[in-house]
Enzyme design. Structure first.
Site, short mmCIF file in Angstrom:
data_model
loop_
_atom_site.label_atom_id
_atom_site.label_comp_id
_atom_site.label_asym_id
_atom_site.label_seq_id
_atom_site.Cartn_x
_atom_site.Cartn_y
_atom_site.Cartn_z
N ASP A 40 83.95 -39.89 -28.52
CA ASP A 40 83.92 -39.77 -27.06
C ASP A 40 82.40 -40.49 -26.44
O ASP A 40 81.33 -40.19 -27.16
CB ASP A 40 83.68 -38.22 -26.86
CG ASP A 40 83.45 -37.94 -25.20
OD1 ASP A 40 83.03 -39.08 -24.43
OD2 ASP A 40 83.09 -36.73 -24.83
N HIS B 181 79.75 -33.45 -22.00
CA HIS B 181 79.88 -34.63 -22.92
C HIS B 181 78.46 -35.01 -23.39
O HIS B 181 77.36 -34.90 -22.87
CB HIS B 181 80.29 -35.91 -22.25
CG HIS B 181 81.54 -35.68 -21.66
ND1 HIS B 181 82.60 -36.00 -22.50
CD2 HIS B 181 81.98 -35.45 -20.43
CE1 HIS B 181 83.89 -36.01 -21.65
NE2 HIS B 181 83.43 -35.56 -20.38
ZN LIG Z 1 88.03 -36.62 -20.90
ZN LIG Z 2 87.37 -33.19 -21.04
#
Ligand SMILES: [Zn+2]
Ligand SMILES: [Zn+2]
Length: 538
Positions: free
Chosen positions: A175, A349
């Site tokens: 990510d 995130h």
């Molecule tokens: Zn996502």
């Molecule tokens: Zn997500």
């Protein structure tokens, strides 16, 4: 629109099938999903769809994919429950083959041995995938942050990741969303002090909006409500269904008697209520937007109320969000939003130091940054450079449609495959629009356009004069005269049924006029002209 295919020999595994909400310029299009042509052309090789978590950008296109391909779907219970909600909308529930998996479990699909690894993210029940192939292990992180103190105490399973790293990982996909942000992200628990301050300070009703899938956030608010003697009202379709799903699966703890029925909210002592309302992005038809213009049957905001956005302002949505907040401020509410210290919202995130931690634990031979725009992927690639003196041979920064081939000789770029976006109108699978330009052109050539023009007095919200509705290329001149006269009545009715505040919000009025006219004209003619309302503020 996250979606990725992993192939070995004659077997293809699909990881995630996400959608995105269209940008404003895609007028009339409701959702955008990936073009799955490649998978359709190779349909006999596609074995399964595996889901990392339940956010729309990972599951939104599932109905679309499985209506084309009859494949089993794997995911955690919460993820699958959210998928089911989408499938219901498309009457696909019976057709779908949904298979529940738990973090820590392993699964064999063709040549792929998949282990599901618990990660922390802004949604519950998110997993990373460790996929053992005959060539080596592929780790896909899914979306994550490294939250050392998750509110549900379900820790990121760093041990398992490290264990794989120790034995050698062929490829890491990770990510990249927050790679540009230095340091470590704050724990979900970091929002509690600010929320608590608001619970202590609020003199009247507290109205809090957050993403309905942010179950951790909702739990903290529900806990505080219990501690501060406030009852909880849930408002908005997605808020009600997400909390119901999370509660039934044991992800959300709601003490008996804490919830207010929506119809009881308005009459309950405002000093003793907190309302959780969906619609953080100012979507014109969302519950929060309707509350803002005093057009919601279960909640009316008064002077002294506190309205809180416990969410991110997604770039591009500033205008509708700020317009909505202006309405609340005008009604005398105290409006809390944006960045603050302590924070009212934290990201789901990982920041750059967390990304480095994962890179160092996994120590892959090859690395592909995913989930981000190109500049972020490139930054993430740079972040991995120090690993070249360890195990890392090469990093691939890829555009949508790019492929990488790995065999016993190593890894290299493969041929590009055809990809793109598919625009879907009205959320129906039959309403696929290949390309927005073509769609507009087709609508114009077949059904013409209709242009409602209305002038609204900015201060009084009253209609100035009679609205004008003109059409071109729609119906015969004779029919047009009749239909446009009736359309004018439809527009007037739409205006009359709107509150004064709605009428002063051209964004809301545009959307309402468009929806009402679309319904009326479609009923009258079974045709779908392009409708472009023009609202003049005078
Ligand atoms: Zn996502
Ligand atoms: Zn997500």
């Amino acid at each position: 629109m996250n979606s990725l295919a992993l192939e070995y020999g004659d077997d293809i595994l699909v990881i995630d099938a996400g959608m995105m909400f269209p940008e404003a310029e895609l007028l009339g299009v409701d959702v955008v999903v990936p073009d799955f042509s490649y998978l359709k052309e190779n349909r006999e090789r596609v074995r399964a769809l595996v889901l990392t978590h339940g956010h729309e950008d990972h599951i939104g296109a599932v109905p679309f994919l499985i209506s084309e391909l009859d494949i089993p779907v794997y995911g955690t219970a919460f993820t699958l429950a959210l998928v089911e909600r989408r499938l219901d909308e498309h009457a696909l529930t019976d057709k779908a083959r949904l298979n529940e998996v738990k973090a820590g479990e392993r699964l064999e699909i063709g040549p792929f041995g998949i282990e599901f690894i618990n990660v922390t993210h802004s949604i519950v029940s998110a997993v990373a995938l460790a996929i053992t192939t005959p060539l080596g292990v592929v780790i896909h992180t899914g979306d994550f942050k490294v939250d050392p103190t998750p509110t549900d105490n379900l820790l990121f399973d760093l041990h398992t990741l490290a264990e794989y790293g120790k034995h050698g990982v062929l490829l890491l996909l990770s990510d990249s969303t927050n790679v540009e942000v230095p340091g470590y992200s704050q724990s979900e628990r970091a929002v509690r002090p600010k929320l608590e301050e608001l619970f202590m300070r609020a003199e009247r009703r507290l109205i809090i909006s957050c993403f309905s899938s942010s179950i951790h956030r909702l739990q903290q608010i529900i806990d505080l409500a219990g501690e501060y003697g406030r009852k909880v009202g849930l408002i908005g379709r997605s808020m009600l269904s997400a909390t119901e799903i999370a509660h039934s699966l044991g992800h959300l703890d709601i003490p008996n008697g804490l919830l207010l029925r929506p119809q009881d909210i308005q009459d309950y002592d405002p000093k003793k209520t907190v309302c959780l309302v969906s619609g953080t992005q100012g979507e014109p038809m969302s519950a929060l937007s309707r509350v803002a213009v005093d057009n919601h049957k279960h909640l009316s905001v008064r002077k002294g109320d506190t309205v809180v956005l416990s969410s991110r302002i997604i770039p591009g949505n500033e205008k509708p969000i700020f317009r909505m907040l202006n309405h609340f401020a005008r009604r005398g509410a105290d409006v809390i939003y944006g960045s603050s210290n302590p924070p009212i919202h934290v990201s789901g995130h990982a920041y750059s130091e967390e990304l480095k931690l994962i890179l160092n634990l996994v120590k892959p031979k090859y690395f592909i940054p995913v989930h981000g725009e190109y500049r972020q992927l490139a930054k993430h690639a740079k972040l991995a450079e120090h690993l070249h003196s360890h195990t890392l041979r090469e990093t691939f920064v890829m555009d949508t449609g790019d492929t990488v081939v790995i065999d016993d000789k190593g890894a290299r770029r493969g041929e590009r495959i055809a990809v793109g976006r598919v625009c879907i109108d009205s959320g129906s699978l039959d309403d696929v629009v290949e390309d927005i330009v073509i769609r507009d052109r087709r609508a114009l050539s077949e059904d013409g356009f209709v242009l409602p023009i209305l002038a609204i007095n900015k201060t009084t919200g009253k209609l100035e004069g009679v609205p004008e509705v003109v059409s071109r290329g729609f119906v015969s001149a004779e029919e047009a005269t009749r239909l446009m006269a009736e359309s004018r009545q439809v527009v007037i009715k739409t205006l009359e049924s709107s509150s004064a505040e709605e009428r002063t919000d051209w964004g809301v009025m545009q959307e309402k006029v468009r929806a009402d006219l679309k319904r009326f004209l479609n009923k009258q003619t079974s045709r779908r002209p392009l409708i472009m309302p023009v609202v003049l503020e005078v």
